[in-house]
Design a protein around this motif. Structure first.
Motif, PDB file in Angstrom:
ATOM      1  N   LEU A 169      17.731  76.677   2.677  1.00 29.77           N
ATOM      2  CA  LEU A 169      16.270  75.683   2.744  1.00 29.77           C
ATOM      3  C   LEU A 169      16.211  75.594   0.799  1.00 29.77           C
ATOM      4  N   ARG A 170      17.287  76.562   0.299  1.00 28.87           N
ATOM      5  CA  ARG A 170      17.568  76.261  -0.979  1.00 28.87           C
ATOM      6  C   ARG A 170      19.069  75.298  -1.184  1.00 28.87           C
ATOM      7  N   THR A 171      19.354  74.860  -0.780  1.00 31.97           N
ATOM      8  CA  THR A 171      20.355  74.314  -0.073  1.00 31.97           C
ATOM      9  C   THR A 171      20.171  73.190  -0.578  1.00 31.97           C
ATOM     10  N   LEU A 172      18.889  72.679   0.951  1.00 31.98           N
ATOM     11  CA  LEU A 172      18.204  70.837   1.031  1.00 31.98           C
ATOM     12  C   LEU A 172      17.808  70.270  -0.021  1.00 31.98           C
ATOM     13  N   VAL A 173      17.095  71.694  -0.620  1.00 28.20           N
ATOM     14  CA  VAL A 173      16.540  71.097  -1.944  1.00 28.20           C
ATOM     15  C   VAL A 173      17.191  70.694  -3.073  1.00 28.20           C
ATOM     16  N   GLU A 174      18.389  70.713  -3.164  1.00 26.65           N
ATOM     17  CA  GLU A 174      18.953  69.986  -4.005  1.00 26.65           C
ATOM     18  C   GLU A 174      20.299  68.568  -3.323  1.00 26.65           C
ATOM     19  N   VAL A 175      20.918  69.054  -1.881  1.00 25.95           N
ATOM     20  CA  VAL A 175      20.873  68.152  -1.415  1.00 25.95           C
ATOM     21  C   VAL A 175      19.886  66.545  -1.647  1.00 25.95           C
TER      22      VAL A 175
ATOM     23  N   VAL B 297       9.694  66.077   3.478  1.00 28.55           N
ATOM     24  CA  VAL B 297       8.697  66.830   4.360  1.00 28.55           C
ATOM     25  C   VAL B 297       8.735  67.635   3.907  1.00 28.55           C
ATOM     26  N   MET B 298      10.135  67.877   4.333  1.00 26.52           N
ATOM     27  CA  MET B 298      10.661  69.241   4.989  1.00 26.52           C
ATOM     28  C   MET B 298      11.059  70.702   3.589  1.00 26.52           C
ATOM     29  N   THR B 299      11.825  68.685   2.495  1.00 23.92           N
ATOM     30  CA  THR B 299      11.676  69.901   1.295  1.00 23.92           C
ATOM     31  C   THR B 299      10.951  69.787   0.260  1.00 23.92           C
ATOM     32  N   ARG B 300       9.891  69.379   0.096  1.00 29.10           N
ATOM     33  CA  ARG B 300       8.208  69.543  -0.462  1.00 29.10           C
ATOM     34  C   ARG B 300       8.047  71.336   0.014  1.00 29.10           C
ATOM     35  N   HIS B 301       7.688  71.288   0.910  1.00 32.06           N
ATOM     36  CA  HIS B 301       7.737  72.341   2.076  1.00 32.06           C
ATOM     37  C   HIS B 301       8.455  73.734   1.504  1.00 32.06           C
ATOM     38  N   ALA B 302      10.042  73.672   1.561  1.00 32.31           N
ATOM     39  CA  ALA B 302      10.923  74.150   1.780  1.00 32.31           C
ATOM     40  C   ALA B 302      10.776  74.637  -0.027  1.00 32.31           C
ATOM     41  N   SER B 303       9.854  73.796  -1.383  1.00 27.68           N
ATOM     42  CA  SER B 303      10.483  74.369  -2.312  1.00 27.68           C
ATOM     43  C   SER B 303       9.231  75.087  -2.781  1.00 27.68           C
ATOM     44  N   LYS B 304       8.285  74.495  -2.254  1.00 30.28           N
ATOM     45  CA  LYS B 304       6.503  75.892  -2.191  1.00 30.28           C
ATOM     46  C   LYS B 304       6.926  77.283  -1.531  1.00 30.28           C
ATOM     47  N   VAL B 305       7.643  77.452  -0.462  1.00 29.55           N
ATOM     48  CA  VAL B 305       7.938  79.035   0.018  1.00 29.55           C
ATOM     49  C   VAL B 305       9.465  79.241  -0.244  1.00 29.55           C
ATOM     50  N   LEU B 306       9.923  78.561  -0.791  1.00 31.47           N
ATOM     51  CA  LEU B 306      10.774  79.748  -1.892  1.00 31.47           C
ATOM     52  C   LEU B 306      10.660  79.912  -2.906  1.00 31.47           C
TER      53      LEU B 306
END
Length: 307
Positions: free
Chosen positions: A7-13, A64-73
């Motif tokens: 998830l952290r990698t997704l946010v950066e990509v 969409v997943m990136t926005r959720h991933a940032s919150k999840v992390l």
């Protein structure tokens, strides 16, 4: 189960717009970032990127997943911090097997960090090479987690009863004696290293066989001056002019002054580092522990390349 590292990698990509840029930011290889994103797509059943020969484009689902991933992390970090404060009197015992260079250069940084006491882990450490460490998992009572590496398809095997989590790559670099007069980061190809003495692993060892195949594919046939399976010894011997060596970046954290480090484009090899976890020990605390080790490892790798 979705891996928070992915998830952290997704946010950066998504933020930076490419696998290569995210790899540079996180200290991974572009290939490793691609593998993480493929694993995340498999885990979620969602296509996150449209790939072509020249680019990758995030899909709407990725945004969409990136926005959720940032919150999840953010929530994960807050939850663990709150849990640690609430249950400060309790800790999880973790019996850890770890190979020497990771124990020397990565684990101490985590243990010295101000946040370590809040994690609530009572650590018991066994330092050994991967083959021996994996035996501790096989016997079912000596270890809970093993941090191991694999070079190519070196035949390392682990029990089917454990889960595996990739935490980073320890890339090999070519090291030459400074006395040879070649500048660090000079443009050198593999063929130019045919006529120099080399420090190599003993024949027949798993690492030696992988390296020999790699060198042969580059049309590099080294003149062996020294056999050494110890990277610290190889570095010291290179520093006094006995030969060139192929050494992983972790060992370069303590490199002597008498060597220069080169990036030879044809020579691409890494120790792929994994955490092998007994399933019922894979708690949230252990997940954060492994995640933080991964962050330190990749920070050191990035600093080595920049240095």
């Amino acid at each position: 189960m979705v891996n928070p590292v992915h998830l952290r990698t997704l946010v950066e990509v998504t933020r930076l717009g490419s696998f290569a840029a995210a790899a540079t930011r996180l200290g991974y290889t572009a290939s490793a970032v691609s593998q993480q994103m493929s694993a995340l797509e498999r885990d979620t059943g969602v296509v996150l990127f449209q790939r072509s020969a020249r680019s990758v484009q995030p899909t709407d689902a990725a945004q969409v997943m990136t926005r959720h991933a940032s919150k999840v992390l953010t929530d994960i970090d807050a939850l663990l911090a709150a849990s640690s404060r609430t249950h400060a009197a309790t800790s999880q015992e973790l019996r850890l097997g770890i190979f020497p260079s990771l124990a020397t250069y990565v684990l101490p940084r985590l243990l010295r960090s101000p946040s370590w006491p809040d994690l609530g882990i009572n650590l018991k450490v066994s330092v050994a090479e991967p083959g021996q460490t994996i035996q501790g998992l096989r016997t079912g009572g000596e270890l809970d987690v093993a941090l191991v590496y694999q070079v190519g398809q070196s035949g390392l095997a682990w029990p089917h009863t454990v889960s595996r989590q990739w935490i980073g790559d320890d890339n090999f670099r070519v090291v030459l004696p400074k006395s040879w007069g070649i500048q660090a980061n000079a443009e050198v190809n593999a063929a130019q290293l045919n006529d120099v003495p080399w420090i190599m692993h003993h024949p027949g060892t798993p690492d030696a066989m992988v390296i020999e195949r790699l060198f042969a594919s580059c049309n590099l046939h080294p003149q062996v001056a020294v056999h050494s399976d110890d990277f610290n010894a190889s570095l010291q011997l290179a520093s006094v002019g006995l030969g060139a060596a192929l050494v992983p970046e972790l060992a370069l954290q303590n490199r002597p002054d008498g060597v220069v480090v080169l990036d030879v484009p044809e020579i691409r090899l890494a120790r792929n580092i994994f955490a092998l976890l007994i399933n019922d020990k894979a708690t949230a605390q252990v997940g954060v522990f492994v995640d933080r080790l991964s962050g330190i490892l990749n920070e050191l790798s990035r600093d080595t390349r920049l240095g």
